[in-house]
Design a protein around this motif. Structure first.
Motif, PDB file in Angstrom:
ATOM      1  N   SER A 142      86.478  34.081  13.693  1.00  0.00           N
ATOM      2  CA  SER A 142      86.062  35.343  14.237  1.00  0.00           C
ATOM      3  C   SER A 142      86.965  35.601  15.590  1.00  0.00           C
ATOM      4  CB  SER A 142      84.678  35.074  14.458  1.00  0.00           C
ATOM      5  OG  SER A 142      83.905  34.941  13.200  1.00  0.00           O
ATOM      6  N   SER A 143      87.763  34.779  16.107  1.00  0.00           N
ATOM      7  CA  SER A 143      88.365  35.021  17.196  1.00  0.00           C
ATOM      8  C   SER A 143      89.680  35.874  17.162  1.00  0.00           C
ATOM      9  CB  SER A 143      88.801  33.769  17.715  1.00  0.00           C
ATOM     10  OG  SER A 143      89.914  33.089  17.269  1.00  0.00           O
ATOM     11  N   PRO A 164      81.517  24.378  11.397  1.00  0.00           N
ATOM     12  CA  PRO A 164      80.836  25.589  11.933  1.00  0.00           C
ATOM     13  C   PRO A 164      81.563  26.188  13.220  1.00  0.00           C
ATOM     14  CG  PRO A 164      78.960  24.089  11.718  1.00  0.00           C
ATOM     15  CD  PRO A 164      80.208  23.392  11.076  1.00  0.00           C
ATOM     16  N   PHE A 165      82.287  25.166  13.840  1.00  0.00           N
ATOM     17  CA  PHE A 165      83.275  25.712  15.008  1.00  0.00           C
ATOM     18  C   PHE A 165      84.484  26.461  14.457  1.00  0.00           C
ATOM     19  CE2 PHE A 165      86.965  25.412  17.779  1.00  0.00           C
ATOM     20  CZ  PHE A 165      86.306  25.597  19.132  1.00  0.00           C
ATOM     21  N   ARG A 166      85.072  26.005  13.152  1.00  0.00           N
ATOM     22  CA  ARG A 166      85.991  26.745  12.539  1.00  0.00           C
ATOM     23  C   ARG A 166      85.584  27.984  12.226  1.00  0.00           C
ATOM     24  NH1 ARG A 166      86.384  21.183  10.763  1.00  0.00           N
ATOM     25  NH2 ARG A 166      88.262  20.272  11.698  1.00  0.00           N
ATOM     26  N   GLN A 167      84.275  28.246  11.797  1.00  0.00           N
ATOM     27  CA  GLN A 167      84.023  29.539  11.344  1.00  0.00           C
ATOM     28  C   GLN A 167      84.016  30.380  12.485  1.00  0.00           C
ATOM     29  OE1 GLN A 167      79.991  29.406   9.493  1.00  0.00           O
ATOM     30  NE2 GLN A 167      80.267  31.780   9.162  1.00  0.00           N
ATOM     31  N   THR A 168      83.678  30.002  13.552  1.00  0.00           N
ATOM     32  CA  THR A 168      83.501  30.791  14.985  1.00  0.00           C
ATOM     33  C   THR A 168      85.136  31.006  15.225  1.00  0.00           C
ATOM     34  OG1 THR A 168      81.470  29.807  15.682  1.00  0.00           O
ATOM     35  CG2 THR A 168      82.784  30.877  17.268  1.00  0.00           C
ATOM     36  N   LYS A 176      94.735  32.133  11.215  1.00  0.00           N
ATOM     37  CA  LYS A 176      93.395  31.702  10.502  1.00  0.00           C
ATOM     38  C   LYS A 176      93.460  31.321   9.053  1.00  0.00           C
ATOM     39  CE  LYS A 176      90.945  35.725  12.545  1.00  0.00           C
ATOM     40  NZ  LYS A 176      90.374  37.045  12.216  1.00  0.00           N
ATOM     41  N   VAL A 206      86.606  28.137  21.963  1.00  0.00           N
ATOM     42  CA  VAL A 206      87.045  28.891  20.888  1.00  0.00           C
ATOM     43  C   VAL A 206      88.371  29.783  21.732  1.00  0.00           C
ATOM     44  CG1 VAL A 206      86.744  30.906  19.438  1.00  0.00           C
ATOM     45  CG2 VAL A 206      85.246  29.135  19.476  1.00  0.00           C
ATOM     46  N   GLU A 209      80.687  26.908  23.358  1.00  0.00           N
ATOM     47  CA  GLU A 209      81.680  27.063  22.377  1.00  0.00           C
ATOM     48  C   GLU A 209      82.508  28.249  22.440  1.00  0.00           C
ATOM     49  OE1 GLU A 209      80.471  28.536  17.982  1.00  0.00           O
ATOM     50  OE2 GLU A 209      80.305  26.189  18.133  1.00  0.00           O
ATOM     51  N   ASP A 210      81.912  29.246  23.068  1.00  0.00           N
ATOM     52  CA  ASP A 210      82.653  30.474  23.332  1.00  0.00           C
ATOM     53  C   ASP A 210      84.223  30.019  24.226  1.00  0.00           C
ATOM     54  OD1 ASP A 210      80.856  31.735  21.892  1.00  0.00           O
ATOM     55  OD2 ASP A 210      79.852  32.932  23.665  1.00  0.00           O
TER      56      ASP A 210
END
Length: 116
Positions: free
Chosen positions: A54-55, A47-51, A62, A25, A21-22
């Motif tokens: 944080s980018s 959950p990916f959108r939430q991560t 955002k 992202v 995932e990192d």
């Protein structure tokens, strides 16, 4: 490293082939305007959108991400709800209207009253 040096072409196929995932992202964050032109092409979930929130995306970017997150997911996730509220509050002008968001055919808060 190849992603950060822009050595990999940004495409749906390349995003899908990345492991972890990192990396996905980072790849989307560095190529956000291209991603924004067709976000429905990519297989990503809330959950990916939430991560992604944080980018290192700009706040305007955002806002585009949060417009695609299911409100039920936000309601069930206190930390996301808090980050969501903080981001929306930061996006307001002093007169209550929203700061314009990135364009690209996506929904926009531009010219809307954000006081709700």
């Amino acid at each position: 490293m190849l992603i950060e040096e822009d050595k990999i072409e940004f495409s749906v196929e390349n995003v899908e082939h990345l492991e972890g995932e990192d990396l996905k992202v980072l790849f989307i964050a560095l190529n956000f305007e291209v991603y924004l032109a067709g976000p429905d092409k990519y297989t990503i979930d809330d959950p990916f959108r939430q991560t992604l929130l944080s980018s290192e995306l700009f706040d305007a970017q955002k806002l585009n991400v949060i417009s695609d997150i299911d409100p039920a997911f936000v309601s069930a996730n206190a930390s996301l709800a808090s980050a969501f509220a903080e981001l929306v509050n930061k996006a307001k002008h002093s007169d209550g209207t929203c700061i314009p968001r990135c364009s690209g055919g996506r929904r926009s808060l531009q010219d809307q009253d954000c006081s709700d």
